[in-house]
Scaffold this active site. Sequence first.
Site, PDB file in Angstrom:
ATOM      1  N   SER A   1       0.840  -1.195   0.000  1.00  0.00           N
ATOM      2  CA  SER A   1       0.000   0.000   0.000  1.00  0.00           C
ATOM      3  C   SER A   1       0.876   1.246   0.000  1.00  0.00           C
ATOM      4  O   SER A   1       1.930   1.287   0.632  1.00  0.00           O
ATOM      5  CB  SER A   1      -0.928  -0.028   1.220  1.00  0.00           C
ATOM      6  N   LYS A   2       0.391   2.239  -0.734  1.00  0.00           N
ATOM      7  CA  LYS A   2       1.155   3.483  -0.851  1.00  0.00           C
ATOM      8  C   LYS A   2       1.348   4.142   0.497  1.00  0.00           C
ATOM      9  O   LYS A   2       2.334   4.822   0.727  1.00  0.00           O
ATOM     10  CB  LYS A   2       0.421   4.459  -1.772  1.00  0.00           C
ATOM     11  N   ARG A   3       0.379   3.977   1.380  1.00  0.00           N
ATOM     12  CA  ARG A   3       0.460   4.649   2.677  1.00  0.00           C
ATOM     13  C   ARG A   3       1.353   3.898   3.648  1.00  0.00           C
ATOM     14  O   ARG A   3       2.137   4.475   4.367  1.00  0.00           O
ATOM     15  CB  ARG A   3      -0.933   4.810   3.284  1.00  0.00           C
TER      16      ARG A   3
END
Length: 498
Positions: free
Chosen positions: A255-257
């Site tokens: 996930s990008k986060r």
Amino acid sequence: MPGDAPRVRFAPSPTGYFHVGSARTALFNWLVARQSGGTFVLRIEDTDAERNREEWVDGIFSAMHWLSMDPDEGPYRQSLRTERYHQAIDALWDAGCFYACGCTHDEVDARNRAAGILTPGYDGFCRSRGLPRGDGTALRFRMPDEGITTVHDVIRGAVEFPCSAMDDFVAVKANGAPLFVLANVVDDIDMAITHVIRGEDLLPTTPKGILLWEALISLGWTTDGSAGAAGAPAPGLPLFAHLPMLVNEQRKKLSKRRDPVAVESYRDQGYLPEAFVNYLGLLGWSPPGEDEIFTVDQMAEWFRLEDVNHSPAFFDVAKLTHMNGEYIRAMPLDTFIEACRPWVTGDGAPWPAASFDEAAFAALAPLVQERVAVLGEVPAMVDFLFLDEPDIDEDSWAKAVAGDEVAGTILSGAIVGYEGLAGDWNRDALHAATLAVGEAVGRKLGKAQAPIRVAVTGRRVGPPLFEALEVLGPERTLARLRAALGRAGAAAGGESSP
Ligand code: GLU
């Protein structure tokens, strides 16, 4: 175009930092082109004006350049091809492949609920209403009532999608803008793409793309000349390959986060592009034989799309970092010194540019090369050489000096011992003198070094001490030992005073 060299494309959407998954997709496309004399096309899918930013487009170009994967053709930009999508929309509308739909999400949901249907999906309400085009209506693709659309995927085999399980999907938004799947297919046709190699998240969209492609072919759709001959009949369906998802150590989709996925950040930390590409090659594919370290040319020789795995691939930062260290250690010394330049000179360095001493750095470089996993670790290994005062790490100080009752004795012993070396300032003499200091307090060499190392370099870890002191020279070494002794004594005196 049977017999012709492959035309592959990498088609990122510029919605954020360049993701490692995108880099892996780019690489696998690039490999297919390289190994077969094919063409690697770059297409920027920038139709989503709200989510796209020009800086992300630049990020794609620069990351691809860093990885030596510049395109052979393109970049094409979807934002400049709107007219072409409208030609396709008109053709599909005229042929009855689309119908206009004025339903809102809420209306569809309310009808589904009333009918006891719990799964989201379009109920076909506008299918036979004969609404005119325009006036804020979306255009939906009229899904065949029966039949199966099969995606022949090189990696996954035949994946079947019954038409009955697919909605009449929206192909054109109410504001007239084409949806991703439509622009994507029109482009692949115009650019004469032979292989669609992309992430598995797009597999559910693929049958829709196939239906649009087949509809356009059946209408006698011709190409626009992006790939050469304008007006050539639409080519047959490309070969599909959906690459396995990348997951983190919890086996969750990256996930990008949560996860460190931005390729730019690896470049900025001093990973080497060759190591990074090597590691990307292992995400879903493995070379023949045991050795996981290989060049990109070897990869191009060995890589086969059909050998790509379909189970999720673990993006293991620790393994990537370890591999990067191996690449660093395999570099010729001159190459290593050159590669360090951005980190040790100019703005990248934590000391004034004028303080940098090329010869002092070169003297320690072989030892630094043995000890770093990424180039970004280099400055902290050598900063004691170029800063006026060592940058004392307080935790190291607390453990090796303040918290050690004989540290003061070691430091003063070292001062006396090192002063006595006079013209004989070299690693062997420093080693012998330190050994003697240790013996006097009943310490082995390793333990006796700790306060000296912190006093002189600021940290408990770093290049071998005696080589470091030799390069630093007697004057600065002794000044730092005296300063540390002063600080240690002042602290001890302060504590014991009433
Ligand atoms: N633009 C799409 C994305 O970034 C990829 C489209 C494709 O490769 O077909 O997810």
